[in-house]
Each structure stands twice: as C-alpha cells, then as structure tokens.
Design a protein around this motif. Structure first.
Motif, short mmCIF file in Angstrom:
data_model
loop_
_atom_site.label_atom_id
_atom_site.label_comp_id
_atom_site.label_asym_id
_atom_site.label_seq_id
_atom_site.Cartn_x
_atom_site.Cartn_y
_atom_site.Cartn_z
N GLN A 175 -6.03 -0.09 -5.21
CA GLN A 175 -6.06 0.53 -3.88
C GLN A 175 -7.13 1.61 -3.83
OE1 GLN A 175 -2.29 2.00 -2.42
NE2 GLN A 175 -3.28 3.08 -0.73
N ARG B 74 0.96 18.69 4.65
CA ARG B 74 1.41 19.45 3.48
C ARG B 74 0.65 20.76 3.36
NH1 ARG B 74 2.40 15.53 -1.70
NH2 ARG B 74 3.84 14.11 -0.67
N ARG C 237 -17.36 3.24 5.76
CA ARG C 237 -17.02 4.05 6.93
C ARG C 237 -17.99 5.24 7.07
NH1 ARG C 237 -11.10 6.84 7.32
NH2 ARG C 237 -10.60 6.24 9.46
N LEU D 201 0.84 -1.20 0.00
CA LEU D 201 0.00 0.00 0.00
C LEU D 201 0.87 1.25 0.00
CD1 LEU D 201 -2.88 -0.60 2.53
CD2 LEU D 201 -3.05 -0.37 0.07
N SER D 202 0.28 2.29 -0.50
CA SER D 202 1.01 3.56 -0.50
C SER D 202 0.17 4.61 0.22
CB SER D 202 1.27 4.00 -1.94
OG SER D 202 1.61 5.36 -1.97
N SER D 203 0.85 5.34 1.08
CA SER D 203 0.14 6.44 1.73
C SER D 203 0.47 7.76 1.06
CB SER D 203 0.50 6.49 3.22
OG SER D 203 1.88 6.70 3.34
N GLU D 204 1.11 7.63 -0.11
CA GLU D 204 1.41 8.86 -0.87
C GLU D 204 0.18 9.28 -1.67
OE1 GLU D 204 4.14 10.58 -0.50
OE2 GLU D 204 4.75 9.08 0.96
N ILE D 205 0.36 10.34 -2.44
CA ILE D 205 -0.77 10.85 -3.22
C ILE D 205 -1.10 9.91 -4.38
CG2 ILE D 205 -1.67 12.86 -4.47
CD1 ILE D 205 -1.09 13.47 -1.59
N GLU E 175 -10.22 1.68 -1.36
CA GLU E 175 -10.38 2.86 -0.50
C GLU E 175 -11.76 3.47 -0.67
OE1 GLU E 175 -7.28 5.69 -0.90
OE2 GLU E 175 -5.74 4.34 -0.11
N ALA F 228 -3.51 3.42 5.75
CA ALA F 228 -2.98 4.17 4.61
C ALA F 228 -3.76 5.45 4.39
CB ALA F 228 -3.03 3.29 3.35
N MET F 229 -5.09 5.35 4.51
CA MET F 229 -5.93 6.54 4.29
C MET F 229 -5.65 7.61 5.34
SD MET F 229 -9.45 4.64 3.22
CE MET F 229 -10.55 5.98 3.55
N ASP F 230 -5.57 7.12 6.60
CA ASP F 230 -5.32 8.10 7.68
C ASP F 230 -3.96 8.75 7.52
OD1 ASP F 230 -7.76 7.54 8.62
OD2 ASP F 230 -7.11 6.22 10.26
N GLU F 231 -2.98 7.89 7.14
CA GLU F 231 -1.64 8.45 6.94
C GLU F 231 -1.64 9.48 5.83
OE1 GLU F 231 1.16 4.72 8.34
OE2 GLU F 231 1.13 5.33 6.23
N ARG F 232 -2.34 9.13 4.75
CA ARG F 232 -2.39 10.07 3.63
C ARG F 232 -3.07 11.38 4.05
NH1 ARG F 232 -5.41 7.67 0.06
NH2 ARG F 232 -3.73 6.29 -0.57
N LYS G 90 -0.76 13.26 6.04
CA LYS G 90 0.29 13.84 5.19
C LYS G 90 -0.24 15.04 4.43
CE LYS G 90 3.45 10.09 4.25
NZ LYS G 90 3.83 9.06 3.30
N ILE G 91 -1.45 14.88 3.89
CA ILE G 91 -2.03 15.98 3.11
C ILE G 91 -2.26 17.19 4.02
CG2 ILE G 91 -4.10 16.72 1.86
CD1 ILE G 91 -4.22 13.86 0.72
#
Lengths: 247, 256
Positions: A59, B44, A70, A49-53, A63, B33-37, B40-41
């Motif tokens: 994914q 930023r 949620r 997984l990536s937590s980047e943009i 999500e 991952a969502m929470d981290e993003r 991060k956002i």
C-alpha cells in the motif's frame, strides 16, 4: 524463442489467432497481460486498505506512486488535478510497466507497436477537447482555435494533429528501435554490452512513460486553462527538452 | 506502416477499460485512503493541539494554585511560629514564676528549718555546755571560788547607779520588804553579813534576806526582788559562748 523476428517491425505482425477480420496478435495479448498485472495487483493491494497510520508495504508503494503522479498533475493543473489522475496515471503506469517488462525474456512491449501508441495518442487527442469543453464550455474552447486571430485556426488544428502524431511516433520509435538495437547487439557483441543496453532501455522506458504522461497533461492543462498560457508554454518547452535528451 | 484498425479499436477499448478498472481498483481507493488518513492525522493533530492547550492551561492553573498554597502555607507557618513563640514566652514566664514561687517557698522552708536546726543546736549546745560546765564547776567548787563569786556579787551591788538603786528600793518596798538571794552553794553567815551590809549601804534598810540554795544558778549568786535582779553567774558567759558557737556554725554552713 524470438516472438517478434528481427525483420518484423511490430508485434502486430505476430498473429496468434484470427477469425475473419477479428484477430488476436502479440500486441493485444501482451496488452492484456500488462492490464491483468496492473488490475489484479491493484485489487490485491487495495482490497483491504487501511487509512490508519500503519499500512502494508505494498500500500505504501502504491501510495508513493500515486502521490508522485498526483504531485506532477497538481503542479500543472493548479486546481482540481485529481480528476485527471485516472487518465494520466493509467498512461504512465501502462507505458511504464510495458517498458519495464521488456527485461523479462519472451516479453514484447505493447508500446513497441505503433497501433498501441496510436491508440493511446488518440485517447489523449479526444480527452483534451473533452476536458477543455467540460471546464470552459464549448464556445470558449473553440474560441481558443482563433487566437490571436482566425488565420491561426488551421495552424491550431495542424498543431493538434501533429502533436498527436508526435506522441505516437516518439513512443513507438523509441521502444521499437531499442528492442531492435538490443536484438542486433545480442547477435554481434559479447554478453556484457547488451546488459548495459537493457539497463539503458529501462531508463528510456521510464522516461518515455513520463514524457507521454506529462505531455498529455500539458495538452489538457493548456486546453482547460487558457489564461495561463505563458506557464503552459514553459512546461511544454521543458517537457520537449527532456524528450529531446531521451531521444 | 500498416495499421490494423481492428487492433487499433481493440487497443483503444483496452486502454479505456484499463482506465476504468484502475480508477475503480486503484486510484479511487488509494486516494480515499490517503485523504482519510490525512484527515485523521489532521484531526489527531488538532486534537493533540487542543489537549496540549488544555494541558498548558491546567498546568498554569496548578502552578498558580501551587504558588497560592505555598504562599498560604508560608503565611500560616509564620503565624504558627509567631503564636508558638508567644506561647513559649508565656509558658516560660509562668514556669519562671512557678519556679520562683517554689524557690521562695523552699528558701523560706529552708530558712525555717535552718532556724529550727540552729535553735535546736543552740539548745542542745547550751544544755551540753551547761551540763559540762556545771559538772566542772561543781567538781572545782571550793570556798575560795565561792568567796570570789560573792565578792564579785558585792562589787556589783556596790557598783549600782543611784537610779537603779532607787528602782530596786522601790521594788523591795513593793515586795513586802523581802529579798531572796539564790546561790548554787551554801553561803556562810560571815559572807551573808557582808552581803546584807553591802545591800543596806547601797539600797536601803528594813528588809529581810532569805538565802536559798539553787543548783540552777550555775556557779553563781543572784538577788531577785519583785522583777529586778542583781546577779553573777556563769550563765551569761555560757550564753555568750553559745551565741558565738552558733555564729561560727552558721558561717561554716554558708561556706559549704
């Protein structure tokens, strides 16, 4: 090849392997299949997984699904909704995927077996007081059964049991009947009509998954926060109304 | 409807297992991952906001500095142009003074040169005219003209006023009673007698006259005695002629 004959009401009746009282029938087999798809698919997508943009499209897809679940849960739970995601989300994904896979020839939805729907309803039946007690304490939870006075205790208990039964039968009835109707139509009508029925079946399948998950969440929410009764009842009515339309 | 309790138990187990597995492989990871993003956002965004604020502050600071610099440079420019103007005026004044001085000097020099030139011209003209006149008069010279000259001389002697006569008388006495008469030509004894007679009548007796022939006295005759002189010659006419000539040349020069 028809796995479940038209006169067989449930895939439970299709025994694949048995040894004493232990037996593997079509329901369990197809449940494993759905489980395998869900777990392996999740693992494949979430192993990197990536937590980047920038993220992969799978994914993104997951999500989106998780965000919708949620959002729905948080709308009802108001606070701390994330802890209900595993139960409610799994209910929705399992029932939804089972119902969608009906379009695959040879697949039999595990949800067309009353054993499966009953097991799911039993899980919800157990989960509701668990969440209620963990949230408000045993005493407070039990006190709810005597509201507005002790005369209502049996009604509360009957309500608990009957709504579990309703969950069981509603899902089982919808899916099983749909399969039977499609089966019969396939035998008596030309090619086009069963396709429309299959499309309608997909819609019903998703709606049933949604109803099952939402009703479970409503029960949990009503058990965990008794102070917002009015709101809960409203949600309940809304959910039951949509279920009525689907049925 | 028959419910197989084993299958029911199996399905419950299956479902709980699925809940566990999905929690492990799906919800936990995806939510994390969502929470981290999101974090991060948010970070930023907050970073970007901070940078933006800083940039705005910096821009404001630079703007302020720019304004100050512009004001300062304008002020400096004004001062410089004022100083330059003052300096220019000073220099112009100085140059004007120098030019005036040079002009004055030049004018003086020019005037001097002009003076010298006219002096020279006058001298030359006079000499030339003298020479020409002398030559002409010498060529023309004859008894009649000489008589006329002497007659004019005698008229002048006779025309002396009493004061002048007295001065000359005194001079003759102081000069040892000697009188010199210079002429450009020879004077005949008759004429000499006429001259002496006129002198004695007008001035006094008791002096001797000596006659000298002097070509310098252009076509004339003159009496010299101890600083006094009675004369007639072409000299004075020539001088007047030279004067007039000089004047004409000067006028022409100015006009040019």
């Amino acid at each position: 090849m028809e796995i479940v004959q038209i006169n067989q009401i449930s895939p439970d009746q299709v025994i694949i392997w048995s040894w004493g009282f232990i037996k593997i029938n079509a329901t369990i087999l197809y449940t494993w299949l759905v489980m395998a798809i869900l777990v392996v698919g999740s693992w494949l997508v979430t192993r990197n997984l990536s937590s980047e943009i920038n993220v992969s499209r799978w994914q993104h897809f997951l999500e989106v699904v998780i965000s919708v679940i949620r959002g729905e849960i948080n709308e009802m739970a108001k606070k701390g909704g994330d802890k209900y995601i595993p139960l409610i989300g799994t209910l929705f994904l399992f029932i939804g995927l089972s119902n969608i896979l009906v379009v695959v020839p040879g697949f039999v939805a595990p949800t067309s077996s009353i054993t499966t729907t009953a097991s799911l309803a039993i899980c919800v039946f157990v989960a509701v007081p668990m969440y209620g007690i963990s949230q408000n304490g045993l005493l407070h939870y039990l006190k709810e059964y005597f509201q507005p006075n002790f005369i209502f205790f049996p009604f509360h208990v009957m309500g608990e049991i009957s709504r579990t039964l309703a969950l069981t039968v509603r899902l089982f009835g919808n899916i099983m009947s749909h399969e039977k109707v499609v089966g019969i139509l396939l035998a008596v009508t030309p090619l086009l009509f069963p396709i429309i029925m299959q499309a309608l079946g997909l819609l019903i399948g998703i709606i049933q998954a949604y109803i099952f998950a939402i009703l479970s969440m409503v029960y949990i929410a009503s058990a965990t926060s008794a102070h917002e009764e009015g709101h809960k009842h409203e949600e309940l009515h809304k959910a039951e109304a949509s279920q009525g339309i689907a049925a | 409807m028959h419910i197989d309790w084993f299958v029911l138990g199996c399905q419950i187990f299956n479902f709980l297992l699925l809940v566990y597995l999905l929690k492990r492989f799906l919800y936990g990871r995806i939510l994390k991952a969502m929470d981290e993003r999101e974090a991060k956002i948010a970070a930023r965004f907050s970073e970007a906001r901070e940078i933006k604020e800083k940039a705005a502050e910096a821009a404001e600071l630079y703007d302020k500095r720019n304004r100050q610099l512009a004001e300062k440079s304008e002020q400096m420019l004004n001062e410089a142009s004022l100083a330059a103007e003052t300096r220019r005026k000073e220099l112009m004044e100085k140059v004007r003074e120098e030019v005036d001085a040079i002009k004055t000097r030049w004018q003086t020099m020019l005037a001097r040169e002009k003076e010298a030139f006219f002096q020279d011209l006058r001298g030359r003209a006079a000499r030339e005219i003298y020479a020409t006149a002398r030559k002409a008069l010498a060529d023309l010279g004859n008894a009649e003209l000489e008589e006329q000259i002497v007659a004019e001389f005698i008229r002048r002697v006779q025309g002396l006023d009493s004061e002048k006569s007295k001065e000359i008388r005194k001079a003759i006495t102081g000069g040892g009673n000697k009188v010199v008469v210079q002429s450009a030509f020879d004077i005949s004894p008759d004429t000499q007698a006429k001259i002496e007679q006129a002198l004695k009548k007008q001035i006094s007796n008791g002096f001797t006259v000596r006659y000298i022939k002097q070509p310098d006295v252009v076509s004339g005759i003159e009496l010299r005695v101890n600083g006094h002189k009675i004369a007639w010659s072409l000299n004075e006419y020539l001088e007047t002629l030279v004067e007039n000539l000089t004047e004409v040349i000067q006028k022409e020069a100015h006009a040019a």
